[in-house]
Design a protein around this motif. Structure first.
Motif, mmCIF file in Angstrom:
data_model
loop_
_atom_site.group_PDB
_atom_site.id
_atom_site.type_symbol
_atom_site.label_atom_id
_atom_site.label_comp_id
_atom_site.label_asym_id
_atom_site.label_seq_id
_atom_site.Cartn_x
_atom_site.Cartn_y
_atom_site.Cartn_z
ATOM 1 N N ASN A 55 -13.832 -0.471 -4.029
ATOM 2 C CA ASN A 55 -14.690 0.007 -3.516
ATOM 3 C C ASN A 55 -15.123 1.558 -4.508
ATOM 4 O OD1 ASN A 55 -14.479 -1.746 -0.923
ATOM 5 N ND2 ASN A 55 -12.718 -0.057 -0.539
ATOM 6 N N GLU B 122 -4.242 6.912 -5.225
ATOM 7 C CA GLU B 122 -5.572 6.373 -4.855
ATOM 8 C C GLU B 122 -6.826 5.711 -4.897
ATOM 9 O OE1 GLU B 122 -9.719 9.453 -2.424
ATOM 10 O OE2 GLU B 122 -7.114 10.722 -3.438
ATOM 11 N N TYR C 37 -4.053 -3.564 -8.275
ATOM 12 C CA TYR C 37 -4.728 -3.139 -6.664
ATOM 13 C C TYR C 37 -3.544 -4.471 -6.466
ATOM 14 C CZ TYR C 37 -7.844 -4.238 -2.734
ATOM 15 O OH TYR C 37 -8.413 -4.585 -1.454
ATOM 16 N N HIS D 141 -8.477 2.240 -3.583
ATOM 17 C CA HIS D 141 -9.601 1.570 -3.501
ATOM 18 C C HIS D 141 -10.227 1.897 -4.228
ATOM 19 C CE1 HIS D 141 -8.132 4.344 -0.601
ATOM 20 N NE2 HIS D 141 -8.466 4.576 0.185
ATOM 21 N N GLU E 231 0.791 -1.355 -0.120
ATOM 22 C CA GLU E 231 0.148 0.003 -0.370
ATOM 23 C C GLU E 231 0.670 1.195 0.132
ATOM 24 O OE1 GLU E 231 -3.611 0.099 2.322
ATOM 25 O OE2 GLU E 231 -3.481 -2.106 2.906
#
Length: 419
Positions: A362, A355, A43, A359, A12
Protein backbone atom coordinates in the motif's frame (compact mmCIF):
# COMPACT_ATOMS: atom_id res chain seq x y z
CA UNK A 1 28.32 -8.08 20.42
CA UNK A 2 24.83 -6.64 20.76
CA UNK A 3 22.66 -6.19 17.71
CA UNK A 4 19.35 -4.51 17.02
CA UNK A 5 17.18 -6.40 14.56
CA UNK A 6 13.64 -6.80 13.28
CA UNK A 7 12.60 -10.37 13.98
CA UNK A 8 9.65 -12.46 12.82
CA UNK A 9 7.78 -14.46 15.48
CA UNK A 10 4.60 -15.35 13.58
CA UNK A 11 2.13 -14.03 11.05
CA UNK A 12 2.41 -10.22 10.97
CA UNK A 13 4.38 -10.37 14.21
CA UNK A 14 7.52 -8.32 13.61
CA UNK A 15 9.47 -6.92 16.57
CA UNK A 16 12.41 -4.55 16.73
CA UNK A 17 14.62 -5.92 19.50
CA UNK A 18 18.11 -5.67 20.92
CA UNK A 19 19.87 -8.89 21.87
CA UNK A 20 23.30 -10.46 22.21
CA UNK A 21 24.90 -12.30 19.31
CA UNK A 22 26.92 -15.41 20.18
CA UNK A 23 30.67 -15.43 19.61
CA UNK A 24 31.53 -16.45 16.05
CA UNK A 25 33.03 -19.83 15.27
CA UNK A 26 35.96 -20.52 12.94
CA UNK A 27 33.46 -20.95 10.10
CA UNK A 28 31.55 -17.71 10.63
CA UNK A 29 32.02 -13.98 10.06
CA UNK A 30 30.73 -11.06 12.10
CA UNK A 31 29.46 -8.25 9.89
CA UNK A 32 28.03 -4.76 10.23
CA UNK A 33 24.95 -4.14 8.09
CA UNK A 34 24.72 -0.62 6.66
CA UNK A 35 21.79 -0.76 4.25
CA UNK A 36 18.92 -3.05 3.40
CA UNK A 37 16.32 -2.72 0.68
CA UNK A 38 12.87 -3.96 1.67
CA UNK A 39 11.51 -6.52 -0.78
CA UNK A 40 7.94 -7.63 -1.42
CA UNK A 41 9.21 -11.12 -0.60
CA UNK A 42 9.75 -9.97 2.99
CA UNK A 43 6.13 -8.83 3.09
CA UNK A 44 5.06 -12.28 1.90
CA UNK A 45 7.24 -13.96 4.53
CA UNK A 46 5.79 -11.73 7.27
CA UNK A 47 2.24 -12.44 6.13
CA UNK A 48 2.72 -16.20 5.72
CA UNK A 49 5.26 -16.87 8.51
CA UNK A 50 5.58 -20.63 8.98
CA UNK A 51 3.39 -21.27 5.92
CA UNK A 52 6.25 -19.83 3.83
CA UNK A 53 8.56 -22.47 2.38
CA UNK A 54 11.73 -20.74 3.59
CA UNK A 55 10.58 -19.84 7.10
CA UNK A 56 11.26 -22.43 9.86
CA UNK A 57 8.41 -23.87 11.91
CA UNK A 58 9.86 -22.82 15.28
CA UNK A 59 10.05 -19.03 14.86
CA UNK A 60 7.80 -18.44 17.88
CA UNK A 61 10.67 -19.75 20.03
CA UNK A 62 13.58 -18.97 17.67
CA UNK A 63 12.64 -15.88 15.65
CA UNK A 64 14.43 -15.10 12.42
CA UNK A 65 15.84 -11.74 11.27
CA UNK A 66 14.08 -10.45 8.15
CA UNK A 67 15.62 -8.68 5.14
CA UNK A 68 17.71 -10.18 2.36
CA UNK A 69 18.84 -7.27 0.14
CA UNK A 70 21.64 -5.93 2.29
CA UNK A 71 25.21 -4.73 2.34
CA UNK A 72 27.76 -3.56 4.86
CA UNK A 73 31.26 -4.19 6.17
CA UNK A 74 32.95 -7.29 7.51
CA UNK A 75 34.04 -6.87 11.15
CA UNK A 76 35.59 -10.11 12.40
CA UNK A 77 36.65 -13.07 10.28
CA UNK A 78 36.50 -16.66 11.51
CA UNK A 79 39.84 -18.47 11.39
CA UNK A 80 38.86 -20.73 8.48
CA UNK A 81 38.02 -17.77 6.20
CA UNK A 82 40.90 -15.38 6.83
CA UNK A 83 42.52 -16.57 3.59
CA UNK A 84 39.60 -15.14 1.60
CA UNK A 85 38.14 -12.19 3.53
CA UNK A 86 39.42 -9.38 5.71
CA UNK A 87 37.91 -6.96 8.20
CA UNK A 88 36.75 -3.73 6.61
CA UNK A 89 35.72 -5.23 3.26
CA UNK A 90 32.37 -4.17 1.88
CA UNK A 91 30.06 -7.01 0.99
CA UNK A 92 26.83 -8.14 -0.60
CA UNK A 93 25.14 -11.51 -0.15
CA UNK A 94 23.42 -13.83 -2.58
CA UNK A 95 20.65 -14.96 -0.20
CA UNK A 96 19.12 -17.97 -1.96
CA UNK A 97 21.26 -20.86 -0.77
CA UNK A 98 20.82 -24.60 -0.40
CA UNK A 99 21.80 -26.88 2.41
CA UNK A 100 21.69 -30.66 2.44
CA UNK A 101 18.93 -32.41 4.37
CA UNK A 102 18.78 -36.07 3.51
CA UNK A 103 18.82 -36.85 -0.21
CA UNK A 104 17.17 -33.55 -1.20
CA UNK A 105 18.60 -30.04 -0.90
CA UNK A 106 16.45 -27.52 0.96
CA UNK A 107 16.20 -23.90 -0.10
CA UNK A 108 17.18 -21.60 2.73
CA UNK A 109 17.98 -17.91 2.89
CA UNK A 110 19.27 -15.12 5.11
CA UNK A 111 16.25 -12.96 5.81
CA UNK A 112 13.92 -15.94 6.02
CA UNK A 113 15.60 -18.85 7.73
CA UNK A 114 18.26 -17.77 10.23
CA UNK A 115 18.30 -16.42 13.77
CA UNK A 116 21.47 -14.39 13.43
CA UNK A 117 21.56 -13.12 9.85
CA UNK A 118 19.15 -10.87 7.98
CA UNK A 119 19.33 -7.44 6.43
CA UNK A 120 17.24 -5.58 8.97
CA UNK A 121 19.84 -5.61 11.72
CA UNK A 122 22.83 -3.61 12.88
CA UNK A 123 25.19 -6.60 13.18
CA UNK A 124 24.84 -10.17 11.95
CA UNK A 125 26.72 -13.45 11.89
CA UNK A 126 27.34 -14.78 8.39
CA UNK A 127 27.01 -18.57 8.74
CA UNK A 128 28.98 -21.39 7.19
CA UNK A 129 26.07 -22.16 4.82
CA UNK A 130 26.62 -18.82 3.07
CA UNK A 131 30.41 -19.09 3.02
CA UNK A 132 30.84 -22.62 1.69
CA UNK A 133 28.46 -21.89 -1.19
CA UNK A 134 30.42 -18.78 -2.17
CA UNK A 135 27.43 -16.53 -1.48
CA UNK A 136 29.35 -13.85 0.43
CA UNK A 137 30.52 -11.46 -2.26
CA UNK A 138 33.07 -8.69 -1.88
CA UNK A 139 31.91 -5.33 -3.25
CA UNK A 140 34.45 -2.75 -4.36
CA UNK A 141 32.12 -0.19 -5.91
CA UNK A 142 31.02 3.18 -4.52
CA UNK A 143 28.60 3.44 -1.61
CA UNK A 144 26.51 0.74 0.03
CA UNK A 145 23.04 0.96 -1.52
CA UNK A 146 24.19 -0.41 -4.91
CA UNK A 147 25.34 -3.58 -3.16
CA UNK A 148 21.95 -3.82 -1.41
CA UNK A 149 20.28 -3.57 -4.80
CA UNK A 150 22.59 -6.16 -6.36
CA UNK A 151 20.16 -8.88 -5.25
CA UNK A 152 17.07 -7.50 -7.03
CA UNK A 153 19.22 -6.67 -10.06
CA UNK A 154 20.52 -10.26 -10.05
CA UNK A 155 16.91 -11.47 -10.23
CA UNK A 156 16.28 -9.68 -13.52
CA UNK A 157 19.70 -10.74 -14.81
CA UNK A 158 18.72 -14.32 -14.02
CA UNK A 159 15.41 -13.86 -15.81
CA UNK A 160 17.16 -12.68 -18.98
CA UNK A 161 19.53 -15.64 -18.83
CA UNK A 162 16.69 -18.10 -18.18
CA UNK A 163 14.73 -17.26 -21.32
CA UNK A 164 15.32 -19.71 -24.14
CA UNK A 165 14.66 -20.27 -27.81
CA UNK A 166 14.73 -23.37 -29.96
CA UNK A 167 16.83 -24.54 -32.87
CA UNK A 168 14.72 -25.81 -35.80
CA UNK A 169 15.25 -29.47 -36.50
CA UNK A 170 16.93 -30.17 -33.18
CA UNK A 171 16.20 -30.38 -29.48
CA UNK A 172 18.75 -27.75 -28.53
CA UNK A 173 17.53 -24.87 -26.40
CA UNK A 174 19.45 -21.65 -26.86
CA UNK A 175 19.47 -19.95 -23.48
CA UNK A 176 19.14 -16.14 -23.32
CA UNK A 177 17.04 -13.41 -24.88
CA UNK A 178 17.26 -13.00 -28.63
CA UNK A 179 20.10 -10.65 -29.60
CA UNK A 180 18.71 -7.73 -31.63
CA UNK A 181 15.26 -9.15 -31.04
CA UNK A 182 12.01 -7.66 -29.84
CA UNK A 183 11.24 -7.50 -26.13
CA UNK A 184 8.20 -6.47 -24.08
CA UNK A 185 8.31 -5.75 -20.34
CA UNK A 186 4.71 -5.80 -19.13
CA UNK A 187 3.63 -4.00 -15.94
CA UNK A 188 7.24 -2.95 -16.04
CA UNK A 189 7.69 0.29 -14.10
CA UNK A 190 7.62 -1.07 -10.57
CA UNK A 191 10.96 -1.56 -8.78
CA UNK A 192 11.84 -4.82 -10.51
CA UNK A 193 10.68 -3.59 -13.90
CA UNK A 194 12.90 -0.52 -13.51
CA UNK A 195 15.82 -2.81 -12.70
CA UNK A 196 15.09 -4.75 -15.88
CA UNK A 197 14.99 -1.60 -18.02
CA UNK A 198 18.24 -0.38 -16.49
CA UNK A 199 19.96 -3.70 -17.19
CA UNK A 200 18.61 -3.97 -20.74
CA UNK A 201 19.90 -0.50 -21.61
CA UNK A 202 23.32 -0.88 -20.00
CA UNK A 203 24.10 -4.50 -20.75
CA UNK A 204 27.21 -4.80 -22.89
CA UNK A 205 26.96 -8.23 -24.45
CA UNK A 206 23.36 -8.69 -25.67
CA UNK A 207 20.49 -6.29 -26.33
CA UNK A 208 17.10 -6.25 -28.02
CA UNK A 209 16.61 -3.81 -30.89
CA UNK A 210 13.09 -3.00 -29.61
CA UNK A 211 11.99 -2.85 -25.98
CA UNK A 212 8.39 -1.89 -25.17
CA UNK A 213 7.61 -1.17 -21.52
CA UNK A 214 3.98 -1.08 -20.38
CA UNK A 215 1.91 -0.06 -17.39
CA UNK A 216 -1.51 1.45 -16.70
CA UNK A 217 -0.20 4.20 -14.42
CA UNK A 218 0.92 7.17 -16.48
CA UNK A 219 2.69 8.84 -13.57
CA UNK A 220 4.88 5.78 -13.05
CA UNK A 221 5.51 5.50 -16.80
CA UNK A 222 6.55 9.15 -16.94
CA UNK A 223 8.95 8.69 -14.02
CA UNK A 224 10.52 5.65 -15.67
CA UNK A 225 10.87 7.52 -18.95
CA UNK A 226 12.58 10.43 -17.18
CA UNK A 227 15.16 8.12 -15.57
CA UNK A 228 15.77 5.64 -18.40
CA UNK A 229 15.23 7.83 -21.40
CA UNK A 230 14.33 6.97 -24.97
CA UNK A 231 17.31 9.05 -26.11
CA UNK A 232 19.80 7.17 -23.93
CA UNK A 233 18.46 3.83 -25.16
CA UNK A 234 18.70 5.00 -28.77
CA UNK A 235 22.35 5.89 -28.24
CA UNK A 236 22.87 2.27 -27.24
CA UNK A 237 21.02 0.89 -30.27
CA UNK A 238 17.66 0.18 -28.61
CA UNK A 239 14.28 1.56 -29.65
CA UNK A 240 12.64 2.08 -26.25
CA UNK A 241 8.88 2.67 -26.11
CA UNK A 242 6.78 3.40 -23.02
CA UNK A 243 3.13 2.43 -23.54
CA UNK A 244 0.11 2.99 -21.32
CA UNK A 245 -2.01 -0.12 -21.92
CA UNK A 246 -5.13 1.44 -20.41
CA UNK A 247 -6.53 1.59 -23.94
CA UNK A 248 -9.27 -0.21 -25.82
CA UNK A 249 -7.10 -2.88 -27.49
CA UNK A 250 -3.62 -3.06 -25.93
CA UNK A 251 -2.76 -6.33 -27.68
CA UNK A 252 -3.39 -4.80 -31.10
CA UNK A 253 -1.23 -1.79 -30.25
CA UNK A 254 1.56 -3.94 -28.89
CA UNK A 255 1.52 -6.06 -32.04
CA UNK A 256 1.56 -2.92 -34.18
CA UNK A 257 4.62 -1.63 -32.33
CA UNK A 258 6.36 -4.94 -33.04
CA UNK A 259 5.77 -4.54 -36.78
CA UNK A 260 3.14 -7.26 -36.65
CA UNK A 261 5.53 -10.07 -35.74
CA UNK A 262 5.06 -10.13 -31.97
CA UNK A 263 7.86 -10.30 -29.42
CA UNK A 264 10.70 -12.78 -29.01
CA UNK A 265 10.97 -12.18 -25.25
CA UNK A 266 8.09 -11.11 -23.01
CA UNK A 267 8.53 -10.48 -19.30
CA UNK A 268 5.47 -10.27 -17.04
CA UNK A 269 6.11 -8.26 -13.89
CA UNK A 270 2.66 -8.46 -12.28
CA UNK A 271 0.87 -11.60 -11.03
CA UNK A 272 -2.34 -10.60 -12.81
CA UNK A 273 -4.13 -13.02 -15.14
CA UNK A 274 -5.07 -10.44 -17.83
CA UNK A 275 -1.43 -9.26 -18.02
CA UNK A 276 -0.20 -12.85 -18.35
CA UNK A 277 -2.75 -13.48 -21.12
CA UNK A 278 -1.71 -10.24 -22.82
CA UNK A 279 1.88 -11.47 -22.78
CA UNK A 280 0.89 -14.80 -24.31
CA UNK A 281 -1.09 -13.05 -27.03
CA UNK A 282 1.87 -10.99 -28.26
CA UNK A 283 4.47 -13.76 -28.49
CA UNK A 284 6.26 -14.13 -31.80
CA UNK A 285 7.13 -17.48 -33.39
CA UNK A 286 9.36 -19.30 -30.88
CA UNK A 287 8.61 -16.52 -28.39
CA UNK A 288 9.38 -17.02 -24.71
CA UNK A 289 7.18 -15.62 -21.95
CA UNK A 290 8.92 -15.22 -18.60
CA UNK A 291 6.47 -15.04 -15.71
CA UNK A 292 8.65 -13.11 -13.29
CA UNK A 293 6.15 -11.87 -10.72
CA UNK A 294 5.80 -14.20 -7.75
CA UNK A 295 2.10 -14.57 -6.85
CA UNK A 296 0.69 -14.89 -3.34
CA UNK A 297 -2.32 -16.74 -4.75
CA UNK A 298 -1.35 -20.41 -4.92
CA UNK A 299 -4.17 -21.02 -7.40
CA UNK A 300 -3.39 -18.20 -9.83
CA UNK A 301 -4.36 -19.30 -13.33
CA UNK A 302 -4.42 -17.69 -16.74
CA UNK A 303 -5.38 -18.82 -20.23
CA UNK A 304 -2.72 -19.72 -22.78
CA UNK A 305 -3.07 -20.24 -26.53
CA UNK A 306 -2.11 -23.88 -27.02
CA UNK A 307 -2.57 -23.66 -30.78
CA UNK A 308 0.44 -21.35 -30.72
CA UNK A 309 2.29 -23.63 -28.32
CA UNK A 310 2.00 -26.41 -30.90
CA UNK A 311 2.37 -24.55 -34.19
CA UNK A 312 4.29 -21.40 -33.25
CA UNK A 313 6.56 -23.01 -30.64
CA UNK A 314 5.63 -20.43 -28.01
CA UNK A 315 6.67 -21.35 -24.48
CA UNK A 316 6.79 -20.12 -20.90
CA UNK A 317 9.35 -20.05 -18.10
CA UNK A 318 9.22 -18.73 -14.56
CA UNK A 319 12.06 -17.28 -12.52
CA UNK A 320 12.05 -16.19 -8.90
CA UNK A 321 15.59 -15.06 -8.26
CA UNK A 322 19.16 -15.01 -9.48
CA UNK A 323 22.00 -17.34 -8.65
CA UNK A 324 25.49 -16.49 -7.40
CA UNK A 325 26.81 -15.90 -10.92
CA UNK A 326 23.95 -13.45 -11.52
CA UNK A 327 24.87 -11.63 -8.30
CA UNK A 328 28.49 -11.44 -9.39
CA UNK A 329 27.39 -10.02 -12.73
CA UNK A 330 25.19 -7.47 -10.95
CA UNK A 331 28.10 -6.34 -8.82
CA UNK A 332 30.37 -6.19 -11.87
CA UNK A 333 27.98 -4.04 -13.91
CA UNK A 334 27.44 -1.68 -10.97
CA UNK A 335 31.16 -1.42 -10.32
CA UNK A 336 31.48 -0.57 -14.02
CA UNK A 337 29.00 2.29 -13.66
CA UNK A 338 25.40 1.04 -13.68
CA UNK A 339 23.64 3.02 -10.93
CA UNK A 340 20.46 1.40 -9.53
CA UNK A 341 19.37 4.62 -7.77
CA UNK A 342 16.30 4.88 -9.99
CA UNK A 343 14.74 2.02 -8.06
CA UNK A 344 14.84 3.89 -4.74
CA UNK A 345 11.97 6.20 -3.78
CA UNK A 346 12.03 6.11 0.05
CA UNK A 347 14.66 6.21 2.81
CA UNK A 348 14.22 5.15 6.42
CA UNK A 349 15.85 3.83 9.57
CA UNK A 350 15.60 0.49 11.33
CA UNK A 351 12.67 1.76 13.39
CA UNK A 352 10.60 2.04 10.17
CA UNK A 353 11.08 -1.54 9.01
CA UNK A 354 8.24 -3.41 10.71
CA UNK A 355 5.47 -1.02 9.71
CA UNK A 356 6.87 -0.55 6.22
CA UNK A 357 7.18 -4.30 5.61
CA UNK A 358 3.65 -5.08 6.79
CA UNK A 359 2.13 -2.31 4.65
CA UNK A 360 4.46 -2.53 1.66
CA UNK A 361 1.81 -3.18 -1.04
CA UNK A 362 0.00 0.00 0.00
CA UNK A 363 3.03 2.29 -0.04
CA UNK A 364 3.47 3.80 -3.51
CA UNK A 365 6.78 4.18 -5.28
CA UNK A 366 9.77 1.94 -5.69
CA UNK A 367 12.33 0.49 -3.32
CA UNK A 368 12.29 1.44 0.36
CA UNK A 369 15.94 1.69 1.42
CA UNK A 370 16.74 1.22 5.11
CA UNK A 371 19.90 2.42 6.87
CA UNK A 372 19.97 0.10 9.83
CA UNK A 373 22.07 2.20 12.23
CA UNK A 374 19.74 5.18 11.91
CA UNK A 375 16.45 6.09 13.52
CA UNK A 376 14.41 7.82 10.85
CA UNK A 377 10.80 7.60 9.65
CA UNK A 378 10.25 6.19 6.18
CA UNK A 379 10.43 9.28 3.98
CA UNK A 380 9.83 9.68 0.26
CA UNK A 381 12.66 11.39 -1.61
CA UNK A 382 9.95 13.54 -3.21
CA UNK A 383 9.08 14.86 0.28
CA UNK A 384 12.63 15.87 1.25
CA UNK A 385 12.20 19.50 0.20
CA UNK A 386 8.99 19.96 2.19
CA UNK A 387 10.48 18.35 5.29
CA UNK A 388 13.57 20.45 4.75
CA UNK A 389 11.57 23.58 5.60
CA UNK A 390 11.80 22.57 9.25
CA UNK A 391 14.61 19.98 9.29
CA UNK A 392 18.04 21.01 7.92
CA UNK A 393 19.08 17.41 7.23
CA UNK A 394 16.28 16.95 4.72
CA UNK A 395 16.95 20.35 3.18
CA UNK A 396 20.51 19.28 2.40
CA UNK A 397 19.40 15.86 1.15
CA UNK A 398 16.85 17.54 -1.13
CA UNK A 399 19.60 19.77 -2.51
CA UNK A 400 21.85 16.77 -3.20
CA UNK A 401 19.07 14.73 -4.81
CA UNK A 402 18.15 17.67 -7.05
CA UNK A 403 21.70 17.55 -8.42
CA UNK A 404 21.14 13.89 -9.30
CA UNK A 405 17.89 14.14 -11.30
CA UNK A 406 15.83 13.82 -8.11
CA UNK A 407 17.40 10.43 -7.36
CA UNK A 408 19.24 8.94 -4.42
CA UNK A 409 23.01 8.83 -4.85
CA UNK A 410 26.28 7.90 -3.21
CA UNK A 411 26.71 11.58 -2.33
CA UNK A 412 23.34 11.63 -0.56
CA UNK A 413 24.12 8.37 1.23
CA UNK A 414 27.47 9.64 2.45
CA UNK A 415 25.93 12.84 3.74
CA UNK A 416 23.13 10.95 5.53
CA UNK A 417 25.53 8.53 7.20
CA UNK A 418 27.84 11.35 8.28
CA UNK A 419 25.06 13.54 9.66
Amino acid sequence: MKTKAVRLYGKEDLRLEEFELPAITADEILAKVVSDSICMSSYKAAKQATDHKRVPNDIAENPIIIGHEFSGELVEIGENWKHKFKAGQKFSIQPAIYYEEGPVGVLSAPGYSYQFIGGDATYVIIPKDVLVQDCLLAYDGPGFYPASLAEPLSCVIGAMHANYHTTPGSYIHNMEIVADGKMAILAGVGPMGLAAINYVIHRADRKPKLCVVTDIDQTRLDRAASIYTVAEAAQRGIELVYLNTKIEDPVAELKRLSGGTGYDDVFVFAPVAPVIEQGDAILAFDGCLNFFAGPSDQNLQAKMNFYNVHYAYTHIVGTSGGNTDDMKEAIDVMTAGLDPAGLVTHIGGLNAVAETTLHLPNIPGGKKLIYTHLEMPLTAIADFAEKGKTEPLFAKLAEICDRHQGLWSVEAEEYLLAN
